[in-house]
Design a protein around this motif. Structure first.
Motif, PDB file in Angstrom:
ATOM      1  N   ALA A   5       0.722  -1.016  -0.018  1.00  0.00           N
ATOM      2  CA  ALA A   5      -0.297  -0.232   0.257  1.00  0.00           C
ATOM      3  C   ALA A   5       0.699   1.476   0.284  1.00  0.00           C
ATOM      4  O   ALA A   5       0.429   2.304  -0.118  1.00  0.00           O
ATOM      5  N   ALA A   6       2.585   1.114   0.488  1.00  0.00           N
ATOM      6  CA  ALA A   6       2.602   1.944   0.712  1.00  0.00           C
ATOM      7  C   ALA A   6       3.301   2.821  -1.510  1.00  0.00           C
ATOM      8  O   ALA A   6       3.393   3.994  -0.940  1.00  0.00           O
ATOM      9  N   ALA A   7       3.803   2.198  -1.133  1.00  0.00           N
ATOM     10  CA  ALA A   7       4.541   2.116  -2.672  1.00  0.00           C
ATOM     11  C   ALA A   7       3.889   3.026  -3.689  1.00  0.00           C
ATOM     12  O   ALA A   7       4.498   4.160  -4.115  1.00  0.00           O
TER      13      ALA A   7
ATOM     14  N   LYS B 171       9.858   8.048  -1.849  1.00  0.00           N
ATOM     15  CA  LYS B 171      10.849   5.950  -1.922  1.00  0.00           C
ATOM     16  C   LYS B 171       9.980   5.334  -0.667  1.00  0.00           C
ATOM     17  O   LYS B 171       9.377   6.270   0.504  1.00  0.00           O
ATOM     18  N   PRO B 172       9.219   4.219  -1.167  1.00  0.00           N
ATOM     19  CA  PRO B 172       8.701   3.786   0.083  1.00  0.00           C
ATOM     20  C   PRO B 172       9.152   3.577   1.148  1.00  0.00           C
ATOM     21  O   PRO B 172       8.895   3.349   2.303  1.00  0.00           O
ATOM     22  N   ASP B 173      10.602   2.767   1.222  1.00  0.00           N
ATOM     23  CA  ASP B 173      11.368   2.655   2.207  1.00  0.00           C
ATOM     24  C   ASP B 173      11.717   4.365   3.161  1.00  0.00           C
ATOM     25  O   ASP B 173      11.876   4.093   4.578  1.00  0.00           O
ATOM     26  N   ARG B 174      10.932   5.187   2.507  1.00  0.00           N
ATOM     27  CA  ARG B 174      11.273   6.037   3.544  1.00  0.00           C
ATOM     28  C   ARG B 174       9.814   7.189   3.885  1.00  0.00           C
ATOM     29  O   ARG B 174       9.594   8.169   3.988  1.00  0.00           O
ATOM     30  N   LEU B 175       8.498   5.589   3.662  1.00  0.00           N
ATOM     31  CA  LEU B 175       7.250   6.350   4.401  1.00  0.00           C
ATOM     32  C   LEU B 175       6.883   5.649   4.563  1.00  0.00           C
ATOM     33  O   LEU B 175       6.642   4.101   4.329  1.00  0.00           O
TER      34      LEU B 175
ATOM     35  N   GLY C 167      14.560  -0.906  12.298  1.00  0.00           N
ATOM     36  CA  GLY C 167      14.485   0.559  10.837  1.00  0.00           C
ATOM     37  C   GLY C 167      13.178   0.710  11.138  1.00  0.00           C
ATOM     38  O   GLY C 167      12.072   0.306  12.039  1.00  0.00           O
ATOM     39  N   PHE C 168      13.732   2.152  10.036  1.00  0.00           N
ATOM     40  CA  PHE C 168      11.912   3.278  10.428  1.00  0.00           C
ATOM     41  C   PHE C 168      10.637   2.253   9.675  1.00  0.00           C
ATOM     42  O   PHE C 168       9.729   2.349  10.692  1.00  0.00           O
ATOM     43  N   THR C 169      10.446   1.809   8.916  1.00  0.00           N
ATOM     44  CA  THR C 169       9.135   1.195   8.590  1.00  0.00           C
ATOM     45  C   THR C 169       9.405  -0.131   9.188  1.00  0.00           C
ATOM     46  O   THR C 169       7.666  -0.224   9.483  1.00  0.00           O
ATOM     47  N   ALA C 170      10.026  -0.779   9.407  1.00  0.00           N
ATOM     48  CA  ALA C 170       9.567  -1.844  10.140  1.00  0.00           C
ATOM     49  C   ALA C 170       8.960  -1.346  11.834  1.00  0.00           C
ATOM     50  O   ALA C 170       7.593  -1.761  12.063  1.00  0.00           O
TER      51      ALA C 170
END
Length: 411
Positions: free
Chosen positions: A80-82, A91-95, A266-269
């Motif tokens: 869903a973030a992508a 970028k998805p890994d920063r959201l 990590g941030f997203t986790a």
């Protein structure tokens, strides 16, 4: 007031999206048909099909809650973030998803290492919930909250940048700026303000609560250290859908308000796993993006901006007053100063709002900025000129009644 939307409608028809905006689209939402709903900027409004999408996710969750949360959800949240990251320009890994912009702001500022004497700089257009969040952190750390006085009306971007620059000093440790201020509806020059902070080595947090779906958004191009935005407002996702985006190398690392099993992973986790909660609003965001694009996307945003400008200019003429800012600083929201200088009190805001509702079922916003009251209008796909018919007369009547009410109007 007349507005020629034929070109926008023709472009929408050619693209395969809805061929017209306004009352024709009203049935796509569950709004009361007898209400002049011109306050979309308050809480948004979720279309019926997006509500149905959320229901589908809730049904899927309850089929096997253990497997859903433990096995499926981490993957589903990243999926869903992508599309959301692509839509807002990062970028998805920063959201990561959060419940609302205020909780995202709180996560950022409570991760900072502030000390007595440090200053947090914002402006006098800040949303009050965000102001209280900053006050809370300042009170606990001994830091000081400073508001650069933009005032109203806002003339241009140079006025904003100059006012903020004058308030910066060696004690400033964080700059918090609205992208589109809620009470004033003014779009602030965030790119210039981020550059100003970068020159001074000051991290910048952008409150983009209104930005997604309201204006063209490219978070990475803005370059802030942190950016928060709501999806439930102009993107029309379900309530409780918002996001926090971070720079490629955020300093410090931001942790969610609820520390849980993924701490240190990590941030997203960490943000994806903060305990049991209903994630259906977040999982419905891709459907909300598809709906937004189908209704018109960029063309709709431009149409809403033009219609809001027409209505705001006409209302200012009818009321004999002025806009809250230069017209180019507004998008699909605009503010018009109320005539007669009514007292800028909570009681007066409530009285005028309630009388507009009682007299014509106008659901609108009366806001207080820099010691004065403003009518804030909002334009979404389901609005047209008819929604605003009679508004100025009803507002003048409410102001006249208040002026004749004696002490009660200003208590």
């Amino acid at each position: 007031m007349a507005l020629d939307l034929s070109q926008h409608e023709a472009a929408a028809e050619r693209s395969g999206s809805f061929a017209a905006w306004g009352r024709a689209l009203r049935p796509l939402w569950g709004l009361d048909p007898d209400t002049h709903y011109i306050n979309h900027g308050a809480f948004g409004a979720t279309p019926r099909e997006i509500g149905e999408e959320q229901t589908r996710w809730r049904v899927a969750m309850e089929r096997n809650p253990a497997r859903f949360f433990m096995t499926d959800l981490p993957r589903l949240l990243r999926e869903a973030a992508a599309p959301l990251a692509a839509f807002v320009g990062t970028k998805p890994d920063r959201l990561a998803f959060v419940e609302n912009a205020t909780s995202g702001i709180s996560a950022v500022v409570r991760s900072l290492d502030l000390a007595p004497g440090d200053e947090i700089l914002t402006t006098d257009h800040i949303y009050n919930a965000a102001r209280n969040t900053l006050r809370f952190v300042a009170d606990r750390t001994g830091a000081r909250l400073v508001e650069a006085p933009l005032g109203m009306p806002v003339r241009d971007d140079d006025h904003v940048v100059g006012t903020v620059k004058a308030a910066l000093n060696a004690r400033t440790k964080l700059l918090v700026i609205d992208h589109v201020a809620s009470a004033s509806a003014v779009r602030l020059p965030v790119e210039q303000l981020v550059a100003l902070g970068r020159e001074r080595g000051i991290p910048v947090l952008i409150d983009g609560a209104h930005a997604p779906g309201l204006l063209d958004l490219d978070i990475d191009a803005i370059g802030a250290d942190w950016y928060v935005g709501n999806c439930h407002k102009w993107l029309c996702a379900p309530k409780g859908a918002a996001f926090l985006a971070v720079a490629e190398r955020p300093t410090p690392v931001v942790h969610p308000l609820a520390i849980s099993h993924a701490y240190g992973q990590g941030f997203t986790a960490e943000f994806d796993k903060v305990g049991t909660r209903d994630p259906s609003s977040w999982l419905s965001v891709p459907a909300a993006i598809r709906f937004h694009e189908r209704v018109g996307g960029k063309r709709l945003r431009q149409r809403n901006r033009e219609l809001a400008a027409t209505i705001a200019a006409g209302s200012a003429r009818e009321l004999g007053t002025a806009l809250g800012a230069a017209p180019q600083l507004f998008d699909a929201m605009a503010t018009i100063r109320l005539p007669g200088n009514p007292p800028a009190t909570r009681d007066e805001v409530t009285r005028i709002h309630d009388q507009l509702w009682d007299s014509g079922r106008f659901e609108t916003a009366i806001t207080s900025v820099a010691g004065a009251l403003y009518l804030r209008i909002s334009v979404q796909a389901y609005n047209d000129l008819d929604d605003f018919s009679g508004l100025s007369d009803a507002l003048l009547a409410a102001l006249h009644d208040g002026a004749g009410a004696g002490p009660k109007a200003s208590r």
